[in-house]
Motif scaffolding. Structure first.
Motif, PDB file in Angstrom:
ATOM      1  N   ASN A 126       0.847  -1.189   0.000  1.00 30.93           N
ATOM      2  CA  ASN A 126       0.000   0.000   0.000  1.00 30.93           C
ATOM      3  C   ASN A 126       0.888   1.248   0.000  1.00 30.93           C
ATOM      4  N   HIS A 128       0.257   4.228   0.421  1.00 33.56           N
ATOM      5  CA  HIS A 128      -0.068   5.182   1.477  1.00 33.56           C
ATOM      6  C   HIS A 128       0.789   4.938   2.716  1.00 33.56           C
ATOM      7  N   ASP A 132       3.024   7.812   4.532  1.00 30.46           N
ATOM      8  CA  ASP A 132       2.888   8.178   5.939  1.00 30.46           C
ATOM      9  C   ASP A 132       4.185   7.981   6.715  1.00 30.46           C
TER      10      ASP A 132
END
Length: 209
Positions: A126, A128, A132
């Protein structure tokens, strides 16, 4: 070298918690494992360890490398979209299956090899997660002087990941009586499936843009 700096560690903890607690594919999987009481320790430990490694990599400068090679991000997005589409279809299919689903029956991923592989998929496929941990936390933490201050920030962010995933995996068991009803499981599976497909569509759109 100065000693551990608690205020900076607290900043890392708060920022890390704010990013990690967002609803997403990884958290949905951990929640389901916890509700099923299916290897919650191994699931939470694998997720938190992956975050710890990625946060440390970001603080060591890996975020700059990712930003310098956008093709890497596109490949990761493609793999992530395919993985999330497959798991979303799996969840939607489960929602259509008849029969009562009991949280105590441990019908989640239970074999330790499958737990690790599946959890690694949610943790590493992922993009993301990289945004992050490696990019955001890495770039913010890099603003602190190298040494105790940067280590303190990283420690706080890593602790946020461990606290969140273990609380999610084991706290989910408190909801087990509710999920003794088949309707509750079907609703959860539909929500998880749609969440996975939504994230997969977002990743695919980013590649095609």
């Amino acid at each position: 070298m100065s000693s551990f700096q608690a205020p900076i560690a607290l900043q890392g903890f708060v920022l890390g918690a704010g990013l990690i607690m967002a609803i997403g594919a990884q958290n949905a999987f951990v929640l389901r494992q916890g509700l099923k009481r299916a290897a919650p320790l191994l699931t939470a430990l694998t997720c938190a360890t992956c975050d710890a490694i990625l946060i440390a990599a970001g603080l060591l400068g890996a975020g700059a490398l990712v930003n310098a090679h956008p093709a890497l991000a596109n490949w990761a997005a493609g793999l992530g979209a395919a993985f999330l589409f497959w798991y979303g279809a799996r969840s939607l299919r489960a929602a259509l299956q008849p029969g009562q689903l009991q949280a105590a029956e441990g019908q989640g991923v239970v074999q330790w090899q499958k737990v690790i592989v599946t959890t690694l998929g949610f943790s590493l496929l992922n993009p993301h997660v990289y945004l992050d941990t490696v990019v955001l936390l890495g770039s913010i933490g890099s603003q602190f002087p190298a040494g105790a201050a940067r280590v303190s920030f990283g420690f706080g962010a890593i602790m946020a990941s461990f606290v969140w995933f273990f609380c999610l995996a084991y706290g989910a068991a408190k909801l087990a009586p509710l999920f003794a009803k088949p309707a509750a499981w079907r609703v959860l599976d539909v929500l998880i499936g749609l969440t996975m497909w939504g994230i997969a569509a977002t990743l695919a759109a980013r590649i095609l843009a």
